[in-house]
Design a protein around this motif. Structure first.
Motif: not given
Length: 419
Positions: A8-9, A37-38, A178-179, A207-208
């Motif tokens: 998951v990014v 996830i953005e 999506c927070e 973690n990006a």
């Protein structure tokens, strides 16, 4: 609904997307999946406001080496992402002061180092500067000039479109709006990500999240020193004769400004990151005092521009391009650099949680995106960086382990030409 992913990014900017594409390509068409996830939409953060200049010059030899590799990837992106992005190669003219107190010898050392890395970066005579700029630039005796021929110019909307297309081609699950709320974790690593769309399980987490990282991971005891430095980008309408087609990008470190011809007869400009220790300390102070954190990026008020800012930029344009006269302001916008205390990016595995990896660009995200994606994929799939010529040790988050970030502003680590 709970979901399980291989990787998951967190963060859907250019770095997060590059990591997702590279990991998914390595996994192939098996059952393992990658998700991004953005909190807004793919590419909605700082990636949507990038000037999209891809260059290799950097004061760190290893960073320069990786930037050179990234430049080649940008030229032929399809094997990595499944899509190509159009680019121009105008090159860049670098301008520095040549006075006794201006560290001119540092630029000479930079030239030698970059040439040892196989990067074209050479001093120019004043007449050659005038020829390359088609007589558009003003040159003065107390300045020195360098030329980097392999600098690329991309276009931000085309990059965002390519990211969205590549996400579909690579079968990435993009979880937009999506927070991340918090994490479930053990001493070994992150076991689950609690989000506004439910709980998500992952074997590996990247973690990006850029400037959101500090707030995001503070709840599980991780200190990630990233702050925001504001920058203003401005567009001016000028005559096509005054800014000739094919003029190189101008990296003017005397006036602290980047100039480029953009979309016909528009002169686009912005300032580079500040190398002043007080300015960097001020940015980190704001990060502590601002309860909204990085959400200021989406605040409409952050787009306001004062007359003083505009006059300052007009002065820089007129000073460097004397034939222009007074250009016509054609709009601009605020953006931000996400910076670290030493202005170097954070890249590699976390030193506390074994399944967490950091990919934070420190204001240089876009140009490094393809190579960073490959490096993170190496670490996750192979357990090490495949290329023997790459050593990411100096970019480890471990360099901030004592939490005394002020140490980076009390030394000579921040040089004017740290690029």
């Amino acid at each position: 609904m709970n979901k399980l992913y291989h990787t998951v990014v967190i963060g859907g900017g250019c770095l997060g997307a590059a990591c997702a594409f590279s990991v998914q390509r390595r996994l192939g068409n098996n059952r393992h999946k990658v998700a991004i996830i953005e909190k807004k939409v793919l590419g909605a953060g700082l990636s949507s406001r990038h000037s999209a200049i891809v260059r290799s010059a950097n004061a760190s030899p290893m960073a320069a080496r990786m930037a050179k590799m990234a430049t080649q990837y940008w030229k032929n992106l399809k094997p990595l992402w499944g899509v190509n992005i159009p680019y121009e190669q105008p090159g860049a003219i670098w301008i520095a002061e040549n006075t006794p107190d201006s560290r001119a010898e540092s630029w000479t050392a930079l030239e030698q180092m970059l040439q040892q890395e196989g990067i074209g970066f050479a001093m120019l005579a004043h007449r050659d500067v005038m020829d390359l700029s088609r007589q558009a630039l003003k040159t003065v005796p107390d300045e020195i000039y360098y030329y980097e021929p392999d600098v690329l110019q991309l276009d931000s909307p085309q990059i965002l479109n390519a990211m969205q297309t590549a996400a579909k081609k690579n079968r990435i699950d993009v979880l937009e709006h999506c927070e991340v709320i918090d994490f479930a974790h053990t001493k070994q690593g992150i076991s689950a990500i609690n989000t506004s769309q439910g709980k998500i399980f992952a074997e590996h987490v990247i973690n990006a999240a850029g400037a959101w990282s500090a707030e995001l991971f503070a709840g599980i005891g991780l200190s990630i020193p990233v702050a925001l430095e504001p920058v203003y980008a401005a567009n001016f309408l000028v005559s096509a004769d005054d800014i000739p087609e094919g003029m190189p990008i101008i990296a003017d470190y005397v006036n602290q400004a980047y100039f480029r011809r953009w979309r016909g007869s528009i002169l686009h400009m912005h300032q580079p990151r500040s190398r002043n220790a007080k300015d960097i300390a001020r940015s980190f102070s704001r990060a502590v005092m601002n309860p909204e954190g990085a959400n200021v990026i989406y605040d409409a008020l952050s787009f306001n521009v004062t007359h003083q800012q505009l006059d300052n930029y007009l002065g820089k344009v007129i000073n460097r391009f004397p034939k222009i006269g007074k250009p016509v302001y054609a709009g601009g916008y605020h953006s931000f650099f996400d910076i670290t205390p030493d202005l170097k990016f954070i890249l590699g595995p976390d030193t506390q949680l074994t399944n967490l990896y950091h990919c934070l660009g420190a204001g240089q995200a876009l140009k490094y995106a393809p190579i960073f994606g490959e490096i993170i994929a190496d670490l996750i799939i192979e357990g090490h960086v495949n290329s023997k010529s790459i050593d990411i040790a100096e970019f480890s988050i471990d360099r901030f382990s004592n939490n005394d970030i002020s140490q980076f502003w009390q030394s000579n680590a921040l040089k004017k030409n740290s690029l």
